[in-house]
Write an enzyme that holds these catalytic residues in place. Structure first.
Site, short mmCIF file in Angstrom:
data_model
loop_
_atom_site.label_atom_id
_atom_site.label_comp_id
_atom_site.label_asym_id
_atom_site.label_seq_id
_atom_site.Cartn_x
_atom_site.Cartn_y
_atom_site.Cartn_z
N ARG A 71 -13.89 -9.42 -8.56
CA ARG A 71 -14.25 -10.16 -7.38
C ARG A 71 -15.48 -8.98 -6.63
O ARG A 71 -15.06 -7.93 -6.70
CB ARG A 71 -13.13 -9.87 -6.50
CG ARG A 71 -12.00 -10.51 -6.97
CD ARG A 71 -10.68 -10.49 -6.22
NE ARG A 71 -10.48 -9.19 -5.88
CZ ARG A 71 -9.37 -8.89 -5.15
NH1 ARG A 71 -8.70 -9.61 -4.60
NH2 ARG A 71 -8.97 -7.65 -5.21
N GLU B 24 -4.01 -1.22 -5.20
CA GLU B 24 -3.09 -1.92 -4.64
C GLU B 24 -2.01 -2.39 -5.53
O GLU B 24 -2.56 -2.86 -6.65
CB GLU B 24 -3.50 -2.82 -3.63
CG GLU B 24 -4.10 -2.25 -2.31
CD GLU B 24 -4.63 -3.40 -1.36
OE1 GLU B 24 -3.93 -4.42 -1.40
OE2 GLU B 24 -5.41 -3.20 -0.46
N LYS C 24 0.96 -1.36 0.00
CA LYS C 24 -0.15 0.03 -0.12
C LYS C 24 0.84 1.02 0.10
O LYS C 24 0.39 2.53 -0.13
CB LYS C 24 -0.93 0.07 1.28
CG LYS C 24 -2.10 -1.03 1.24
CD LYS C 24 -2.71 -1.30 2.31
CE LYS C 24 -3.90 -2.45 2.30
NZ LYS C 24 -3.27 -3.76 2.42
N ARG D 57 -9.00 -8.30 -9.74
CA ARG D 57 -7.51 -8.59 -9.43
C ARG D 57 -6.94 -8.84 -10.81
O ARG D 57 -7.40 -9.88 -11.73
CB ARG D 57 -7.75 -9.85 -8.63
CG ARG D 57 -6.40 -10.68 -8.61
CD ARG D 57 -4.92 -9.85 -8.14
NE ARG D 57 -5.00 -9.09 -6.83
CZ ARG D 57 -4.79 -9.70 -5.77
NH1 ARG D 57 -4.38 -10.93 -5.58
NH2 ARG D 57 -4.80 -8.89 -4.70
N ASN E 68 0.11 -6.04 -5.24
CA ASN E 68 0.39 -6.89 -4.24
C ASN E 68 1.57 -7.99 -4.65
O ASN E 68 1.68 -8.38 -5.71
CB ASN E 68 -0.83 -8.04 -4.00
CG ASN E 68 -2.10 -7.28 -3.52
OD1 ASN E 68 -2.24 -7.08 -2.25
ND2 ASN E 68 -2.98 -6.77 -4.48
N LYS F 9 -8.19 1.87 6.30
CA LYS F 9 -7.72 0.51 6.54
C LYS F 9 -6.25 0.54 6.86
O LYS F 9 -5.50 1.63 6.69
CB LYS F 9 -7.74 -0.34 5.16
CG LYS F 9 -7.12 0.52 3.83
CD LYS F 9 -7.45 -0.44 2.48
CE LYS F 9 -6.91 0.21 1.22
NZ LYS F 9 -7.27 -0.38 0.07
N ASP G 184 -4.59 -4.44 -7.99
CA ASP G 184 -6.12 -4.61 -7.71
C ASP G 184 -6.74 -3.16 -8.61
O ASP G 184 -6.03 -1.96 -8.14
CB ASP G 184 -6.57 -4.33 -6.32
CG ASP G 184 -6.20 -5.65 -5.69
OD1 ASP G 184 -6.07 -6.83 -6.29
OD2 ASP G 184 -5.95 -5.61 -4.48
N ARG H 14 -15.89 -5.20 1.34
CA ARG H 14 -14.94 -6.05 0.68
C ARG H 14 -15.35 -7.06 -0.36
O ARG H 14 -16.16 -7.82 0.16
CB ARG H 14 -13.97 -6.67 2.11
CG ARG H 14 -13.74 -5.40 3.00
CD ARG H 14 -13.57 -6.22 4.23
NE ARG H 14 -14.70 -6.82 5.01
CZ ARG H 14 -14.54 -7.71 5.93
NH1 ARG H 14 -13.44 -7.98 6.55
NH2 ARG H 14 -15.65 -8.52 6.33
#
Length: 313
Positions: free
Chosen positions: A224, A280, A125, A210, A282, A160, A272, A232
């Site tokens: 998603r 994000e 992040k 994703r 990842n 978050k 994302d 979420r």
């Protein structure tokens, strides 16, 4: 070509093989004839200049409840392996950071995926903030005045933890939200580091995409969609998986990120994207491979090992 592969991951007996990307990578590696061994981060040691681990020979099978067999444990030098898969899940804490320091000592002679120094230097992040022009307005802070000023400008926000994962402790905060004071106090007590405050994107109700990149190139994607009563979209939090393709904007994002990911040795990355905004990057233990394959998408595990074999050749 047969490779000697070590996977450093969380306890293999606890994984959900139906959605576990590490397991998908192991199945493909075994099918190709690569030799598999398994260890956990607590079994890796630095002995002088040597990085060693207690490892178990590993056999995997796609059978729920009986998905692995371990051989006789023995001590091995990590330099004896061709490839080490760094696949333990966050939290990205000091234990995780220490693990990257140990693995960095054998890379690149032994190919560690992802590059441990780059994993350490690219918290998911924070690294994404290098591409702020692709993101929704985002603040990294724990200063209440700064957060309130951001809320006044942008209205509803998502709050978050900076080093959270899997959708844990993600909250939508509305303008004039009476819960904000209590939420601020809870975060202040629970998390020592700053937090992420990001403009809320209402289109998240249609999905949080994703996107998997292998060596900086688009390899597959899954949309998603959050449950009706949840913010979420993470599949571990009940998000539903839908087949998808990339929009022109999403292809632009991939093209923008690709060269930097390749330069950093970040071979397996999951980004994302919500409503055309990058949220994000990842790099620790991205997932999504099995959901993409189940929905008729490309075989990302095969592409991953094609890439690794080419690098080791």
């Amino acid at each position: 070509m047969s490779l000697n592969v070590l996977v450093q991951m969380d306890p293999i007996d606890r994984i959900n093989i139906a959605g576990d990307s590490t397991f998908a990578l192991l199945l493909e590696a075994q099918q190709r004839g690569h030799r598999l061994s398994y260890t956990t981060p607590d079994r890796v040691s630095l002995h002088g200049t040597d990085v060693v681990a207690a490892v178990d020979p590993l056999t995997v099978r796609d059978q729920k409840g009986d998905h692995f067999t371990l051989g006789e444990r023995h001590r091995a030098h990590l330099r004896s392996f061709d490839v080490v898969l760094l696949r333990q899940d966050p939290p990205f804490d000091l234990a995780y950071i220490t693990s990257t320091h140990l693995l960095q000592r054998v890379h690149p002679e032994t190919l560690v995926v992802n590059d441990p120094a780059s994993v350490r230097n690219a918290p998911e992040k924070l690294f994404v903030m290098d591409f702020a022009e692709l993101m929704p307005p985002t603040l990294i802070s724990r200063d209440r005045d700064e957060i309130n000023a951001f809320r006044e400008t942008h209205g509803a926000v998502v709050m978050k933890p900076l080093h959270g994962h899997g959708g844990a402790a993600v909250f939508r905060v509305l303008p004039q939200d009476m819960n904000f004071g209590s939420l601020f106090d809870m975060f202040a007590v629970t998390f020592r580091e700053p937090w992420v405050i990001q403009r809320f994107l209402p289109e998240v109700k249609h999905g949080d995409k994703r996107i998997i990149l292998i060596d900086g190139e688009f390899a597959g994607a899954v949309n998603r969609v959050p449950a009706a009563d949840d913010l979420r979209s993470n599949m571990v939090r009940g998000g539903g998986a839908q087949a998808t393709d990339l929009s022109a904007r999403e292809r632009e994002i991939c093209a923008r990120l690709g060269p930097e990911l390749r330069a950093r040795g970040l071979i397996f990355v999951g980004i994302d994207v919500i409503d055309g905004y990058l949220t994000e990057i990842n790099v620790t233990s991205p997932t999504g491979i099995r959901a993409i394959a189940r929905l008729g998408g490309p075989d990302i595990a095969a592409r991953f090992w094609d890439t690794i074999e080419a690098k080791r050749a």
